[in-house]
Design a protein around this motif. Structure first.
Motif, mmCIF file in Angstrom:
data_model
loop_
_atom_site.group_PDB
_atom_site.id
_atom_site.type_symbol
_atom_site.label_atom_id
_atom_site.label_comp_id
_atom_site.label_asym_id
_atom_site.label_seq_id
_atom_site.Cartn_x
_atom_site.Cartn_y
_atom_site.Cartn_z
ATOM 1 N N CYS A 200 11.708 6.381 -2.110
ATOM 2 C CA CYS A 200 10.637 7.369 -1.906
ATOM 3 C C CYS A 200 10.670 8.410 -3.019
ATOM 4 O O CYS A 200 11.721 8.977 -3.316
ATOM 5 C CB CYS A 200 10.800 8.048 -0.544
ATOM 6 N N LYS B 297 0.839 -1.189 0.000
ATOM 7 C CA LYS B 297 0.000 0.000 0.000
ATOM 8 C C LYS B 297 0.880 1.248 0.000
ATOM 9 O O LYS B 297 1.848 1.330 0.745
ATOM 10 C CB LYS B 297 -0.926 -0.008 1.209
ATOM 11 N N SER C 295 5.999 3.125 -0.239
ATOM 12 C CA SER C 295 5.283 2.022 0.404
ATOM 13 C C SER C 295 5.721 1.857 1.858
ATOM 14 O O SER C 295 5.162 1.052 2.592
ATOM 15 C CB SER C 295 5.530 0.713 -0.364
ATOM 16 N N ASP C 296 6.724 2.630 2.260
ATOM 17 C CA ASP C 296 7.268 2.546 3.617
ATOM 18 C C ASP C 296 6.804 3.761 4.423
ATOM 19 O O ASP C 296 7.346 4.859 4.301
ATOM 20 C CB ASP C 296 8.802 2.504 3.550
ATOM 21 N N ASN C 297 5.787 3.554 5.252
ATOM 22 C CA ASN C 297 5.208 4.655 6.027
ATOM 23 C C ASN C 297 6.231 5.289 6.972
ATOM 24 O O ASN C 297 6.291 6.520 7.100
ATOM 25 C CB ASN C 297 4.005 4.148 6.837
ATOM 26 N N GLN C 298 7.054 4.457 7.620
ATOM 27 C CA GLN C 298 8.024 4.977 8.569
ATOM 28 C C GLN C 298 9.079 5.833 7.865
ATOM 29 O O GLN C 298 9.515 6.860 8.386
ATOM 30 C CB GLN C 298 8.702 3.834 9.325
ATOM 31 N N THR D 101 6.000 10.063 -1.594
ATOM 32 C CA THR D 101 5.228 8.859 -1.893
ATOM 33 C C THR D 101 6.122 7.639 -1.757
ATOM 34 O O THR D 101 7.191 7.559 -2.378
ATOM 35 C CB THR D 101 4.643 8.915 -3.319
ATOM 36 N N VAL E 193 1.900 5.085 0.596
ATOM 37 C CA VAL E 193 1.679 6.175 1.526
ATOM 38 C C VAL E 193 2.040 7.476 0.813
ATOM 39 O O VAL E 193 3.101 7.571 0.188
ATOM 40 C CB VAL E 193 2.547 6.022 2.797
ATOM 41 N N CYS E 194 1.172 8.451 0.893
ATOM 42 C CA CYS E 194 1.423 9.738 0.231
ATOM 43 C C CYS E 194 1.124 10.868 1.214
ATOM 44 O O CYS E 194 -0.010 10.983 1.692
ATOM 45 C CB CYS E 194 0.554 9.867 -1.014
ATOM 46 N N LYS E 195 2.128 11.670 1.527
ATOM 47 C CA LYS E 195 1.956 12.800 2.434
ATOM 48 C C LYS E 195 2.614 14.034 1.839
ATOM 49 O O LYS E 195 3.585 13.931 1.087
ATOM 50 C CB LYS E 195 2.536 12.480 3.807
ATOM 51 N N VAL F 71 8.605 7.647 5.171
ATOM 52 C CA VAL F 71 7.978 8.930 4.856
ATOM 53 C C VAL F 71 7.985 9.841 6.084
ATOM 54 O O VAL F 71 8.326 11.025 5.994
ATOM 55 C CB VAL F 71 6.530 8.726 4.344
ATOM 56 N N GLU F 72 7.644 9.280 7.243
ATOM 57 C CA GLU F 72 7.639 10.074 8.486
ATOM 58 C C GLU F 72 9.050 10.569 8.820
ATOM 59 O O GLU F 72 9.240 11.730 9.217
ATOM 60 C CB GLU F 72 7.101 9.231 9.645
#
Length: 371
Positions: free
Chosen positions: A170, A139, A189-192, A187, A141-143, A194-195
């Motif tokens: 990313c 999935k 797939s690795d949420n951590q 953007t 992740v886009c922030k 991105v944070e």
């Protein structure tokens, strides 16, 4: 409400395109031209019952996209159309103007999407989006980090090493928004990751960052004003109330906004805001001195914590060699301090007015943050 007011509201809200439903000829052509003038994509809607004559005019007057509704809802039921018939109509429309992107909406299900994927684009519903999301192994992740008051090139220069070190893991993109600023979108797939990258990027560009994802500059300022129990009033000349409009776009704005004056003429500046006539005669209505006086006087008149004064030459006429079109002064009165900003903007009237308001809002944000 009026088309011009509507389009101005769309621009201020960051709307990039409008899907226009059932707009007859020749109104669609006139509205299309107005949209283009305001840098808004005019997207005309078609249906299976649209006549050949109207197809041609729509294909001509739409900007770069046409939206084809492949099924019609009718009283008492639905008009069902097979994927084969949808594609036949699609090809017919596409032949009229191959340069326009033609997207299909309605009738797009997990059963028909495979047959219709040759279209330039498909408009899918939320249920199908959820089905597609479930099928994804990774999935995405886009922030977004929202910035204003800085060009894209400067932002990129400040974080080039971060982009280069993470380009395989990313995607970091810069998305300029007309009059509003630049979003940095991450953007992965690795949420951590991105944070972590957001936490690494923000300290480098902190003074330009006003929010994240869907945050709006006026909402950020509203939150600061309410949190600190502050009030504001405005005295606007060249922006004609646009700043007051942005400040009151936020629900509950009566908690911090007391009111504003559109003091376009020198007479109103003198009689309504109390600007000294000698000050205008000595320095001119468009000057640092008058902007300061507007800000201070409107705050004292309305008994507010902040007073904002704006004066400038929006154009296209009225400029001189010493004071060209696009020259704007913004004065901000806060806690007995006067802040002044001078801007040399563009030859375009609409751009100057809207850009002045965004720049002014950002100055208010910075002053409140720093205090």
């Amino acid at each position: 409400y009026g088309e011009n007011n509507f389009l101005n509201k769309c621009k201020r809200s960051g709307v990039n395109g409008l899907i226009v439903v059932d707009l007859p000829w020749p109104e669609n052509k006139i509205f299309s031209e107005k949209c283009k003038k305001n840098s808004i994509n005019f997207i005309q809607l078609l249906s299976p019952t649209t006549s050949n004559k109207r197809l041609k005019s729509i294909a001509k007057d739409s900007h770069d996209m046409i939206y084809y509704i492949s099924m019609l809802s009718t009283t008492g039921g639905k008009l069902k159309v097979s994927p084969r018939k949808i594609l036949e109509n699609y090809n017919k429309i596409k032949k009229i103007n191959k340069s326009k992107n033609l997207v299909i909406g309605f009738g797009i299900t997990n059963k028909t999407i495979g047959a219709l994927k040759k279209a330039d684009g498909l408009v899918v519903g939320s249920l199908l989006c959820k089905e597609i999301e479930k099928s994804l192994k990774n999935k995405v992740v886009c922030k977004s980090i929202r910035t204003t008051g800085v060009p894209e090139s400067i932002l990129q220069e400040k974080i080039t090493d971060i982009i280069d070190a993470n380009y395989e893991k990313c995607d970091i993109a810069f998305l300029p928004h007309r009059m509003l600023g630049v979003d940095i979108r991450l953007t992965s797939s690795d949420n951590q990751l991105v944070e972590d990258l957001i936490n690494e990027i923000v300290p480098r560009i902190k003074k330009y960052v006003y929010g994240y994802d869907n945050d709006k500059l006026e909402q950020v300022i509203a939150d600061l004003l309410i949190k600190n129990n502050l009030t504001v009033s405005t005295a606007e000349s060249c922006t004609s109330g646009l700043l007051a409009s942005r400040l009151t776009d936020v629900p509950g704005s009566s908690r911090y906004f007391k009111g504003g004056s559109v003091c376009y003429s020198n007479e109103l500046k003198i009689n309504d805001i109390g600007i000294d006539k000698d000050l205008i005669e000595r320095y001119g209505a468009v000057s640092e001195e008058v902007a300061k006086s507007l800000a201070k006087n409107i705050a004292q008149k309305n008994n507010t914590d902040l007073g904002i004064g704006i004066t400038g030459i929006a154009g296209p006429d009225g400029g001189t060699e010493k004071k060209p079109v696009g020259l704007v002064f913004v004065g901000i009165f806060y806690k007995n301090n006067l802040y002044i900003k001078r801007y040399n903007l563009t030859p375009d009237r609409i751009t100057n007015r809207e850009l002045t308001v965004t720049l002014c809002l950002n100055e208010i944000r910075k002053i409140l943050r720093n205090s």
